[in-house]
Scaffold this motif. Structure first.
Motif, PDB file in Angstrom:
ATOM      1  N   HIS A 150       0.825  -1.219   0.000  1.00 14.65           N
ATOM      2  CA  HIS A 150       0.000   0.000   0.000  1.00 14.65           C
ATOM      3  C   HIS A 150       0.854   1.262   0.000  1.00 14.65           C
ATOM      4  CE1 HIS A 150      -3.582  -2.451   0.654  1.00 14.65           C
ATOM      5  NE2 HIS A 150      -2.924  -3.079   1.610  1.00 14.65           N
ATOM      6  N   ASP A 156      -7.229   4.714  -3.737  1.00 12.75           N
ATOM      7  CA  ASP A 156      -8.288   3.741  -3.498  1.00 12.75           C
ATOM      8  C   ASP A 156      -9.575   4.248  -4.138  1.00 12.75           C
ATOM      9  OD1 ASP A 156      -9.363   1.368  -2.350  1.00 12.75           O
ATOM     10  OD2 ASP A 156     -10.352   2.603  -0.840  1.00 12.75           O
ATOM     11  N   ASN A 159     -11.328   6.845  -1.939  1.00 12.10           N
ATOM     12  CA  ASN A 159     -10.647   8.088  -1.596  1.00 12.10           C
ATOM     13  C   ASN A 159     -11.392   9.261  -2.230  1.00 12.10           C
ATOM     14  OD1 ASN A 159      -8.852  10.297  -1.378  1.00 12.10           O
ATOM     15  ND2 ASN A 159      -7.074   8.934  -1.368  1.00 12.10           N
ATOM     16  N   GLN A 172     -13.466   5.876 -10.243  1.00 11.19           N
ATOM     17  CA  GLN A 172     -13.600   5.181  -8.963  1.00 11.19           C
ATOM     18  C   GLN A 172     -14.944   4.467  -8.847  1.00 11.19           C
ATOM     19  OE1 GLN A 172     -12.572   8.880  -6.911  1.00 11.19           O
ATOM     20  NE2 GLN A 172     -11.105   7.712  -5.680  1.00 11.19           N
ATOM     21  N   TYR A 217      -3.680   3.002   2.343  1.00  6.95           N
ATOM     22  CA  TYR A 217      -4.358   1.748   2.017  1.00  6.95           C
ATOM     23  C   TYR A 217      -5.124   1.876   0.707  1.00  6.95           C
ATOM     24  CZ  TYR A 217      -7.064  -2.509   2.944  1.00  6.95           C
ATOM     25  OH  TYR A 217      -7.629  -3.760   2.878  1.00  6.95           O
ATOM     26  N   SER A 218      -4.952   0.883  -0.167  1.00 12.22           N
ATOM     27  CA  SER A 218      -5.584   0.957  -1.484  1.00 12.22           C
ATOM     28  C   SER A 218      -6.050  -0.411  -1.944  1.00 12.22           C
ATOM     29  CB  SER A 218      -4.609   1.537  -2.516  1.00 12.22           C
ATOM     30  OG  SER A 218      -5.181   1.522  -3.811  1.00 12.22           O
ATOM     31  N   ASN A 219      -7.370  -0.593  -2.006  1.00  9.45           N
ATOM     32  CA  ASN A 219      -7.932  -1.800  -2.601  1.00  9.45           C
ATOM     33  C   ASN A 219      -7.539  -1.912  -4.069  1.00  9.45           C
ATOM     34  OD1 ASN A 219      -9.932  -3.085  -0.553  1.00  9.45           O
ATOM     35  ND2 ASN A 219     -10.374  -0.896  -0.432  1.00  9.45           N
ATOM     36  N   THR A 271      -9.800  -8.652  -3.062  1.00 11.63           N
ATOM     37  CA  THR A 271     -10.046  -7.453  -2.265  1.00 11.63           C
ATOM     38  C   THR A 271     -11.353  -7.527  -1.493  1.00 11.63           C
ATOM     39  OG1 THR A 271     -11.091  -6.337  -4.148  1.00 11.63           O
ATOM     40  CG2 THR A 271      -8.729  -6.018  -3.855  1.00 11.63           C
TER      41      THR A 271
END
Length: 564
Positions: A150, A156, A159, A172, A217-219, A271
């Motif tokens: 991450h 993400d 975000n 997104q 943090y990023s899916n 995820t």
């Protein structure tokens, strides 16, 4: 970190009856969980005794009420299921699937498919419309490790910063919808999640920062990691898992998302979305905690499992907040903040998920904890004071969006790992209060005359040696509780190719060692014929100084030894 977004990837479910105790039946062809009482493993099940200030039954009663809506709760010590509410019934794991499916398949890709953590992600992302990964900064500087920790800078999907949507508005929302997959291929290429991420995702800072410099943090970043693994191996995650990772006593995820992406490939993502049986997820954590050793074989080399579960030598930005490769860990005391609740080691690792899901393993005390829950209303079913999402007001299931952080013990979303506060307060801290006294830390330090390290798959004895020498270290009251327990003994066990472990002897104290080490010289003939490999581990047992009949054992990680 536990994903906080309330735009969950599974439909709400109605409350269900409390699951009954369910332990998988023993098999004859390999490992399976056995069951035991909490007290036999040094914990209080329903009655407090010695140093217990909580019980497992009290924890379940607290987290299973309608406010918190816990569906599954499992505690395992030393390969024995000591508390199980629903562990054989599949349930949503959300982002915990990153550790259960994403982590192990990355290990396989590193071992067999030519993927290195330091490799540029562009090697698998730059083709066709992904040219920016080859030519544009910072995309061409992002490595596999950045995606896995991450620290890639990839936004993400949740975000809300304008920086994340100023070049490709709407990407997104499109990603969030497509990420759930579709068996009818509604979100097929080029509208699939992986292609959207490869071509439309944006950086979370402007100007973009150097990859590896900031943890966020990023899916989406993890999804790109999934794509790298699958493209490098030429198989989808579930096929990799079922063919190379899954072992006896371990099941597969249920209905993971299918992504119809470029080149007519059908891939998965880890995820979210998939369901896991709690005991199957625990088995994956057991495999990772044992660095891939299962039924007397190495399921991928030790060094790759260590790369994911280590607490040192990770990227500085991730390590600063208690994260490694895929998994978070307890190096920054994420789970052991306060006195009386520092029973688990800093090597505890795992991954959580939305709605306060918890999957963690402490390999030094051989303790695995699983908690699975599900929403029963908008913003509800978290392990916060009011059962609502952190910051939300009301009392679950009647929750209202907001930014009042009193429900999360006054820890706001501006604090990294804020979403782990509820699971720590409601599950992991109470669990540590349910030990008789601090469990000993146990680890093998020497096998067949060689120091145990983080890279060796098999330790060879000296040619024609008459004994196999094993040494283990025990630390009593390792982080707190001084004087509450003392060393009782260190026993050694041998595993073969099938189920069960054979007691082979009790170690003798090695004079002058601190922490204390115990050694056993085991007959080479009893080990087996020349060139045979066997698996060994230690059981470190501490006893109460108040009541010597009360003991707490901890298994070590195993090692494999070959007789030459």
């Amino acid at each position: 970190m536990l994903a906080l977004a309330c735009n969950n990837t599974e439909p709400p479910t109605a409350p269900e009856a409390a699951p009954s105790i369910s332990v998988a039946a023993a098999t004859t062809d390999g490992f399976s969980w056995s069951s035991a009482t909490p007290e036999s493993q040094g914990m209080c099940g329903s009655t407090r005794q010695l140093g217990c200030t909580n019980t497992l039954q009290q924890i379940w009663s607290s987290i299973s009420n309608t406010r918190h809506n816990t569906k599954r709760f499992i505690v395992i010590r030393n390969d024995k299921v000591i508390y199980d509410r629903g562990g054989t019934n599949p349930y949503y794991a959300y982002s915990a699937s990153k550790g259960l499916l994403g982590g192990p398949t990355l290990v396989h890709a590193m071992s067999k498919c030519g993927v290195g953590l330091k490799d540029p992600a562009a090697s698998w992302l730059q083709h066709a419309e992904g040219a920016r990964w080859r030519s544009d900064e910072p995309w061409n500087n992002i490595t596999v490790e950045h995606l896995a920790t991450h620290t890639s800078g990839v936004c993400d999907y949740a975000n809300s910063s304008t920086v994340c949507r100023d070049e490709n508005p709407g990407w997104q929302l499109a990603y969030d919808k497509a990420d759930r997959g579709d068996t009818n291929s509604r979100y097929k290429y080029p509208g699939d999640a992986f292609t959207i991420a490869r071509t439309k995702a944006e950086q979370n800072r402007q100007p973009a920062q150097a990859p590896g410099s900031i943890f966020e943090y990023s899916n989406v970043g993890h999804g790109l990691l999934n794509y790298v693994v699958q493209r490098s191996c030429g198989q989808k995650l579930t096929d990799i898992f079922d063919s190379y990772i899954k072992q006896s006593g371990m099941g597969s995820p249920v209905r993971p998302a299918q992504i119809f992406t470029d080149d007519d490939q059908v891939f998965n993502q880890s995820t979210g979305v998939a369901k896991w049986k709690g005991l199957d997820g625990a088995a994956v954590l057991r495999l990772a905690g044992r660095r891939g050793i299962w039924d007397n074989r190495n399921v991928e080399p030790v060094r790759y499992w260590h790369a994911l579960t280590r607490i040192t030598d990770n990227l500085a930005a991730a390590m600063a907040v208690g994260w490694g490769v895929v998994y978070n860990n307890n190096s920054k005391d994420m789970w052991t903040v306060s006195a009386g609740r520092r029973r688990l080691s800093r090597e505890t690792f795992g991954h959580g998920g939305n709605y306060s899901n918890v999957f963690i393993n402490d390999p030094l005390t051989s303790t695995i904890v699983v908690r699975q829950g599900e929403n029963n209303a908008s913003g509800a079913s978290y392990l916060t004071i009011n059962g609502c999402a952190p910051g939300w007001t009301g009392t679950a299931p009647s929750c209202k969006a907001g930014n009042n952080w009193s429900n999360n013990w006054n820890v706001s979303s501006n604090t990294l790992n804020f979403s782990t506060v509820g699971p720590r307060k409601k599950v992991v801290e109470p669990l540590q209060e349910a030990f008789f006294f601090p469990p000993p830390f146990c680890k093998m330090t020497s096998a067949a005359g060689s120091a145990v390290d983080n890279t060796t798959d098999i330790y060879d004895s000296s040619p024609d040696a008459s004994t196999i020498t094993l040494t283990a270290e025990i630390q009593v009251n390792p982080r707190e509780g001084a004087g509450s327990s003392a060393v009782d003994k260190v026993e050694f066990y041998k595993e073969g190719d099938g189920p069960g472990a054979q007691f082979i002897g009790t170690g003798t104290l090695v004079a002058g060692t601190s922490p204390q080490q115990y050694r056993l010289s085991y007959s080479a003939d009893s080990h087996g014929a020349a060139n045979q490999v066997r698996t060994y581990f230690a059981s470190c047992v501490a006893r109460s100084t108040q009541d010597q009949s009360k003991k707490v054992p901890s298994y070590s990680r195993p090692v494999r030894v070959r007789r030459l």
